[in-house]
Write a protein that holds these residues in place. Structure first.
Motif, short mmCIF file in Angstrom:
data_model
loop_
_atom_site.label_atom_id
_atom_site.label_comp_id
_atom_site.label_asym_id
_atom_site.label_seq_id
_atom_site.Cartn_x
_atom_site.Cartn_y
_atom_site.Cartn_z
N SER A 120 55.09 6.06 30.00
CA SER A 120 56.36 6.75 30.22
C SER A 120 56.59 7.07 31.69
O SER A 120 57.72 7.35 32.10
N GLN A 121 55.54 7.01 32.51
CA GLN A 121 55.65 7.29 33.94
C GLN A 121 55.73 6.01 34.79
O GLN A 121 55.79 6.09 36.01
N ALA A 173 61.81 2.11 24.43
CA ALA A 173 61.75 3.08 25.54
C ALA A 173 61.86 4.50 25.02
O ALA A 173 61.21 5.42 25.55
N ASN A 174 62.66 4.70 23.98
CA ASN A 174 62.81 6.04 23.42
C ASN A 174 61.50 6.52 22.81
O ASN A 174 61.13 7.70 22.97
N GLN A 199 59.06 7.44 25.54
CA GLN A 199 59.43 8.68 26.23
C GLN A 199 59.19 9.92 25.38
O GLN A 199 58.96 11.00 25.92
N THR A 200 59.22 9.77 24.07
CA THR A 200 59.14 10.96 23.21
C THR A 200 57.76 11.19 22.59
O THR A 200 57.52 12.25 22.02
N HIS A 210 54.20 12.40 22.48
CA HIS A 210 53.27 13.20 23.27
C HIS A 210 51.86 12.99 22.74
O HIS A 210 51.67 12.38 21.68
#
Length: 516
Positions: free
Chosen positions: A331-332, A342-343, A346-347, A349
């Motif tokens: 995500s970085q 991509a979603n 990014q989400t 954790h």
């Protein structure tokens, strides 16, 4: 409770994360069709998933290149030994000061018998395994609020809990409460079974005596000669047992991924990673920090900082790519994945957990308390103590997993400096083993959300049911793989199965494209 609120799917996922569910559907070595001539696959990450992808694609005729951030392979399959140095986020640096030959596994530390995939790779690569004792009846269960904070042997709680349940059920049966569902023959068989299961006496009662003590232990064990006769100890009454809450630990031995046999590689968990890395040789390029991922109709281009050459920028290109970088890191990184993937990246954790390895000058748990392997469970912040399943009866120092905690406890634990984590682990552990402070020699801690190359222990989905298909799908010329893209999160077997599924689909895509 999870099932009642979220349904069966949510319950199953939660059970999997806790190691309570799932055997592996692995069915043997993957059979890939021969690669289209000249097809290259770039693999990002030399963890278990990445190296399996590299080995199998290479064997199928693909040109393979692996980029790895660290200077060693394995990812979370990691072992710390004497002289190793580790720097976590925040700048805290630890140097392992264990005796030569001792080690600590901060990541995976066991291989269940039903994780057929990783076991098969161990067999094929010649990784020698030995039994790891998960449940030891002679270890302890402990609560600061029960029995004046004193630990109780696992066997005592287990035997008494089964005994009292059997006693209650036998009374219900005798009183006719089950007549509507059991025949007379069924009741006779049930009572016979309860006498065996619960160590009941001839009157179908669970009481102090030889039946109970033959399982939970004696006040004076059977001996020889004068005073050789055993003396039974006293069982716990049901109310005291229930109030203690210690029975909540008993289901651990029944978990599919926690029941015996369980294995560990001789010499440390990274023996698996080392064997894979040796198999791949110079196909793995170390100390390459990926900074950008791009793809178009012609292939994939990855930009990286070459940490072996003062961070000079480099590029690697291929026809296809298998990306095993944890989503917490991915995500970085600058990438051009499709919106749905991509979603997810990014989400998602990553869970927090912490392990603390403690080396002691002598193996007091064996010498003083007759504990050989296994795990003690506690409601102290350390959560559990796991004793080594190797080098039994040896005179050299031994390493204990002194703490293994998750979630909020892990965040709190890791908010202090490593030396304080070790010190507090010894202090908390001394409530169970008073010998710890005097016998302590060295320690090391790994808080996984502070580990630079993963930023967490394993992937946790925002909405797995809705997002899973998007995350595992081929994204044009790139497919992702790893434990986070499986229904065996946090286990190496999840990485194995995800990797094999990913390369099967990548191979099909490459062959189809070559034939067009």
């Amino acid at each position: 409770m999870v099932g009642a609120v979220g349904g069966a799917a949510a319950m199953y996922q939660a059970m999997g994360m806790m190691g309570v569910a799932h055997a592996s559907p692995y069915e043997g070595k993957i059979q890939l069709e021969r690669a289209p001539e000249g097809t290259k696959v770039l693999i990002l990450g030399a963890g278990i998933a990445g190296m399996i992808a590299a080995m199998e694609l290479r064997d199928a005729g693909y040109e393979v290149e692996v980029l790895e951030f660290r200077d060693i392979a394995g990812g979370r399959c990691w072992t710390m030994r004497a002289g190793d140095t580790y720097e976590e986020l925040g700048g805290f640096t630890q140097t392992v000061d264990f005796a030569e030959g001792n080690y600590f596994n901060p990541g995976p530390w066991r291989v269940p018998y039903n994780h057929y995939g990783i076991l098969d790779y161990c067999r094929r690569l010649g990784v020698e395994l030995e039994p790891l004792i998960q449940i030891n009846n002679n270890a302890y269960v402990h609560s600061v609020d029960a029995f004046d904070g004193k630990p109780v042997r696992y066997r005592e709680i287990n035997t008494d809990f089964r005994g009292h349940i059997s006693d209650l059920l036998s009374k219900v049966t005798d009183q006719g409460a089950l007549d509507a569902v059991l025949s007379d023959e069924d009741k006779e068989n049930l009572l016979a079974g309860l006498r065996t299961f619960g160590a009941l006496n001839d009157d179908n009662a669970y009481v102090s005596g030889d039946n109970a003590s033959s399982r939970r232990g004696y006040a004076r064990p059977p001996g020889g000669g004068v005073d050789g006769a055993p003396i039974a100890n006293e069982i716990l009454d049901l109310s005291t047992l229930l109030d203690s809450g210690l029975w909540s630990r008993l289901a651990t031995s029944e978990a599919l991924n926690g029941s015996m046999p369980i294995f560990q590689p001789k010499g440390g968990m990274d023996m698996i990673a080392r064997a894979m890395a040796d198999n791949l040789g110079d196909l793995v390029r170390y100390r390459k920090r990926v900074t950008q991922i791009r793809q178009d109709e012609d292939g994939v281009i990855v930009t990286y900082d070459d940490l072996e050459n003062d961070g000079a920028e480099g590029t690697a290109s291929a026809d296809y790519c298998v990306c095993t970088i944890p989503f917490s890191i991915l995500s970085q990184i600058d990438h051009d994945f499709s919106g749905p993937l991509a979603n997810v990246i990014q989400t998602m954790h990553y869970a927090a957990s912490i392990k603390v390895g403690l080396e002691f000058k002598r193996r007091f748990w064996e010498e003083d308390e007759h504990i050989y392997g296994g795990t003690t469970y506690t409601d102290l912040p350390i959560s559990q103590i796991s004793y080594p399943s190797n080098d039994y009866l040896s005179d050299k120092p031994g390493v204990v997993l002194g703490a293994y905690s998750w979630g909020a406890l892990a965040y709190q634990y890791s908010s202090i400096e490593p030396e304080d984590r070790v010190r507090r682990t010894v202090e908390w552990g001394s409530q169970i083993h008073p010998q710890m402070p005097e016998e302590f020699k060295a320690g090391v801690s790994v808080a996984w959300h502070r580990v630079p190359w993963t930023l967490g222990c394993y992937g946790i989905w925002q909405d797995k049911a809705a997002q899973y298909d998007d995350a595992v799908a081929m994204d044009r010329r790139i497919v992702c793989a790893g434990e986070h893209l499986s229904y065996l999160p946090a286990w190496m077997e999840g990485a194995v199965l995800s990797s094999l599924d990913a390369i099967r689909r990548l191979s099909q895509t490459a062959i189809t494209a070559a034939g067009e």
